[in-house]
Scaffold this active site. Structure first.
Site, PDB file in Angstrom:
ATOM      1  N   LYS A  32       0.851  -1.187   0.000  1.00 37.32           N
ATOM      2  CA  LYS A  32       0.000   0.000   0.000  1.00 37.32           C
ATOM      3  C   LYS A  32       0.890   1.241   0.000  1.00 37.32           C
ATOM      4  O   LYS A  32       1.702   1.428   0.904  1.00 37.32           O
ATOM      5  CB  LYS A  32      -0.903   0.014   1.233  1.00 37.32           C
ATOM      6  CG  LYS A  32      -1.867   1.208   1.253  1.00 37.32           C
ATOM      7  CD  LYS A  32      -2.811   1.142   2.436  1.00 37.32           C
ATOM      8  CE  LYS A  32      -2.234   1.758   3.681  1.00 37.32           C
ATOM      9  NZ  LYS A  32      -2.130   3.234   3.648  1.00 37.32           N
ATOM     10  N   ASP A  59      -3.187   4.334  -2.188  1.00 39.61           N
ATOM     11  CA  ASP A  59      -4.153   4.789  -1.173  1.00 39.61           C
ATOM     12  C   ASP A  59      -4.196   6.321  -1.156  1.00 39.61           C
ATOM     13  O   ASP A  59      -3.620   6.958  -0.280  1.00 39.61           O
ATOM     14  CB  ASP A  59      -3.708   4.221   0.194  1.00 39.61           C
ATOM     15  CG  ASP A  59      -4.616   4.636   1.336  1.00 39.61           C
ATOM     16  OD1 ASP A  59      -5.764   5.019   1.082  1.00 39.61           O
ATOM     17  OD2 ASP A  59      -4.152   4.566   2.494  1.00 39.61           O
ATOM     18  N   LYS A  61      -7.253   8.022  -1.537  1.00 38.98           N
ATOM     19  CA  LYS A  61      -8.581   8.437  -1.034  1.00 38.98           C
ATOM     20  C   LYS A  61      -9.111   9.657  -1.786  1.00 38.98           C
ATOM     21  O   LYS A  61      -9.368  10.718  -1.195  1.00 38.98           O
ATOM     22  CB  LYS A  61      -8.524   8.740   0.464  1.00 38.98           C
ATOM     23  CG  LYS A  61      -8.097   7.549   1.319  1.00 38.98           C
ATOM     24  CD  LYS A  61      -8.200   7.870   2.806  1.00 38.98           C
ATOM     25  CE  LYS A  61      -7.786   6.724   3.695  1.00 38.98           C
ATOM     26  NZ  LYS A  61      -6.335   6.422   3.677  1.00 38.98           N
ATOM     27  N   ILE A  65     -14.793  16.588  -7.303  1.00 37.81           N
ATOM     28  CA  ILE A  65     -15.934  16.542  -8.214  1.00 37.81           C
ATOM     29  C   ILE A  65     -15.791  15.305  -9.115  1.00 37.81           C
ATOM     30  O   ILE A  65     -14.678  14.798  -9.318  1.00 37.81           O
ATOM     31  CB  ILE A  65     -16.052  17.837  -9.051  1.00 37.81           C
ATOM     32  CG1 ILE A  65     -14.790  18.068  -9.886  1.00 37.81           C
ATOM     33  CG2 ILE A  65     -16.332  19.032  -8.140  1.00 37.81           C
ATOM     34  CD1 ILE A  65     -14.927  19.206 -10.885  1.00 37.81           C
ATOM     35  N   THR A  68     -13.045  15.123 -11.914  1.00 40.86           N
ATOM     36  CA  THR A  68     -11.672  15.069 -11.394  1.00 40.86           C
ATOM     37  C   THR A  68     -11.346  13.685 -10.837  1.00 40.86           C
ATOM     38  O   THR A  68     -10.255  13.142 -11.070  1.00 40.86           O
ATOM     39  CB  THR A  68     -11.487  16.147 -10.309  1.00 40.86           C
ATOM     40  OG1 THR A  68     -11.751  17.418 -10.908  1.00 40.86           O
ATOM     41  CG2 THR A  68     -10.091  16.143  -9.729  1.00 40.86           C
ATOM     42  N   THR A 116     -11.533   5.789  10.369  1.00 39.32           N
ATOM     43  CA  THR A 116     -11.576   5.190  11.710  1.00 39.32           C
ATOM     44  C   THR A 116     -11.172   6.186  12.790  1.00 39.32           C
ATOM     45  O   THR A 116     -11.372   5.947  13.968  1.00 39.32           O
ATOM     46  CB  THR A 116     -10.671   3.940  11.787  1.00 39.32           C
ATOM     47  OG1 THR A 116      -9.427   4.253  11.162  1.00 39.32           O
ATOM     48  CG2 THR A 116     -11.304   2.775  11.075  1.00 39.32           C
ATOM     49  N   ARG A 207       3.147  -0.904  10.817  1.00 39.92           N
ATOM     50  CA  ARG A 207       4.179  -0.920  11.849  1.00 39.92           C
ATOM     51  C   ARG A 207       4.529  -2.292  12.430  1.00 39.92           C
ATOM     52  O   ARG A 207       5.713  -2.533  12.712  1.00 39.92           O
ATOM     53  CB  ARG A 207       3.809   0.085  12.952  1.00 39.92           C
ATOM     54  CG  ARG A 207       3.985   1.517  12.476  1.00 39.92           C
ATOM     55  CD  ARG A 207       3.230   2.516  13.325  1.00 39.92           C
ATOM     56  NE  ARG A 207       1.787   2.388  13.135  1.00 39.92           N
ATOM     57  CZ  ARG A 207       0.897   3.157  13.726  1.00 39.92           C
ATOM     58  NH1 ARG A 207       1.290   4.093  14.553  1.00 39.92           N
ATOM     59  NH2 ARG A 207      -0.385   2.978  13.485  1.00 39.92           N
TER      60      ARG A 207
HETATM   61  O1  C5P Z   1       1.055   0.808  11.011  1.00 41.50           O
HETATM   62  P1  C5P Z   1      -0.348   0.367  10.825  1.00 41.50           P
HETATM   63  O2  C5P Z   1      -0.490  -1.145  10.699  1.00 41.50           O
HETATM   64  O3  C5P Z   1      -1.298   0.951  11.832  1.00 41.50           O
HETATM   65  O4  C5P Z   1      -0.718   0.952   9.379  1.00 41.50           O
HETATM   66  C1  C5P Z   1      -2.015   0.875   8.873  1.00 41.50           C
HETATM   67  C2  C5P Z   1      -2.079   1.595   7.568  1.00 41.50           C
HETATM   68  O5  C5P Z   1      -3.432   1.620   7.132  1.00 41.50           O
HETATM   69  C3  C5P Z   1      -1.627   3.046   7.605  1.00 41.50           C
HETATM   70  O6  C5P Z   1      -1.052   3.330   6.340  1.00 41.50           O
HETATM   71  C4  C5P Z   1      -2.916   3.821   7.797  1.00 41.50           C
HETATM   72  O7  C5P Z   1      -2.863   5.117   7.248  1.00 41.50           O
HETATM   73  C5  C5P Z   1      -3.884   2.971   7.002  1.00 41.50           C
HETATM   74  N1  C5P Z   1      -5.276   3.094   7.371  1.00 41.50           N
HETATM   75  C6  C5P Z   1      -5.739   2.885   8.659  1.00 41.50           C
HETATM   76  N2  C5P Z   1      -7.065   3.012   8.956  1.00 41.50           N
HETATM   77  C7  C5P Z   1      -7.921   3.325   7.985  1.00 41.50           C
HETATM   78  C8  C5P Z   1      -7.475   3.531   6.674  1.00 41.50           C
HETATM   79  C9  C5P Z   1      -6.130   3.398   6.407  1.00 41.50           C
HETATM   80  O8  C5P Z   1      -4.970   2.567   9.541  1.00 41.50           O
HETATM   81  N3  C5P Z   1      -9.200   3.393   8.273  1.00 41.50           N
END
Ligand code: C5P
Length: 228
Positions: A32, A59, A61, A65, A68, A116, A207
């Site tokens: 991602k 990713d 997001k 409009i 675009t 989230t 992470r």
């Molecule tokens: O490090 P971690 O496992 O928390 O990374 C999760 C990834 O998923 C990050 O890139 C975060 O921006 C993304 N993400 C998220 N929650 C969402 C959408 C995307 O944690 N609802």
């Protein structure tokens, strides 16, 4: 249904990205690429991943409009992304145009329902007077009705969306923590096996792999857990 691991390439440089991908090797086929890395490096990072035979979830997001967003989806396809996303709250006209661009280019496009990081108070502050779960359900069904094949959702919402949108609906699930791993800023987390059992087609892990002493071993352990 099988569940595929995606690694969130949340790093700042091409050198770091390449180091992660080379270390993880064949253990990981999906990455991602988010706003942090793409804003710095642009399409070069997607190209680098494709050259290594990897699949890319771009990713970005998109939320704009309809014209675009449709053109942005075409651009994502043109630079080699395999999956991209839009904000469902961009509305039905935008979602339909995104779906059409996806069908035309062969790029899979999914939608983000409610971030989230938003709770009922955050939703209320932007004029949405329902619970996060109600809003997620509303936007997931809107996404399906507008012709998109799935959503990005938290593990807690998998059951709710599955029931409403059916077994073929694609669910891409971040917020995954192997048992015993630190949560960081994630609050509502699930283990890889819980997310797989709940019916996620893809889990996104950052992470717990990137910050592990041995990232390849961490990815291997998650894959073993997914295979169950
Ligand atoms: O490090 P971690 O496992 O928390 O990374 C999760 C990834 O998923 C990050 O890139 C975060 O921006 C993304 N993400 C998220 N929650 C969402 C959408 C995307 O944690 N609802």
């Amino acid at each position: 249904m099988s569940t595929t691991l995606m690694v969130a390439l949340d790093v700042d440089s091409l050198a770091e990205a390449v180091a992660v991908v080379d270390r993880l090797g064949d253990e990981v086929s999906w990455y991602k690429v988010g706003k942090q890395l793409f804003t710095r490096l642009g399409p070069a990072v997607v190209q680098g991943l494709k050259e290594r035979g990897k699949k890319v979830f771009l990713d970005m997001k998109y939320h704009d409009i309809p014209n675009t967003v449709g053109q942005a989806v075409r651009s994502a396809a043109a630079i080699g992304a395999d999956l991209c996303n839009v904000h469902a709250s961009g509305g039905p006209a935008m979602l339909r145009v995104a779906a059409e661009a996806g069908r035309e280019t062969g790029l899979t496009v999914v939608a983000v329902t409610v971030l989230t990081s938003m709770d009922a108070a955050e939703l209320s502050a932007v004029g949405i007077a329902v619970t996060p779960a109600e809003q997620v359900l509303r936007l997931a069904t809107l996404t399906r009705d507008c012709g998109l094949p799935g959503v990005v959702c938290s593990a807690q919402e998998i059951g709710l969306i599955r029931d409403a949108c059916g077994s073929d609906f694609l669910l891409v699930v971040p917020g995954i923590r192997p048992a015993g791993a630190g949560k960081g800023d994630q609050k509502r987390v699930m283990t890889p096996s819980e997310a797989a059992q709940a019916g996620a087609q893809y889990i996104v892990v950052g992470r717990p792999i990137l910050a592990a002493a041995d990232p390849a071993a961490a990815a291997r352990a998650i894959n073993a857990e997914l295979r169950g």
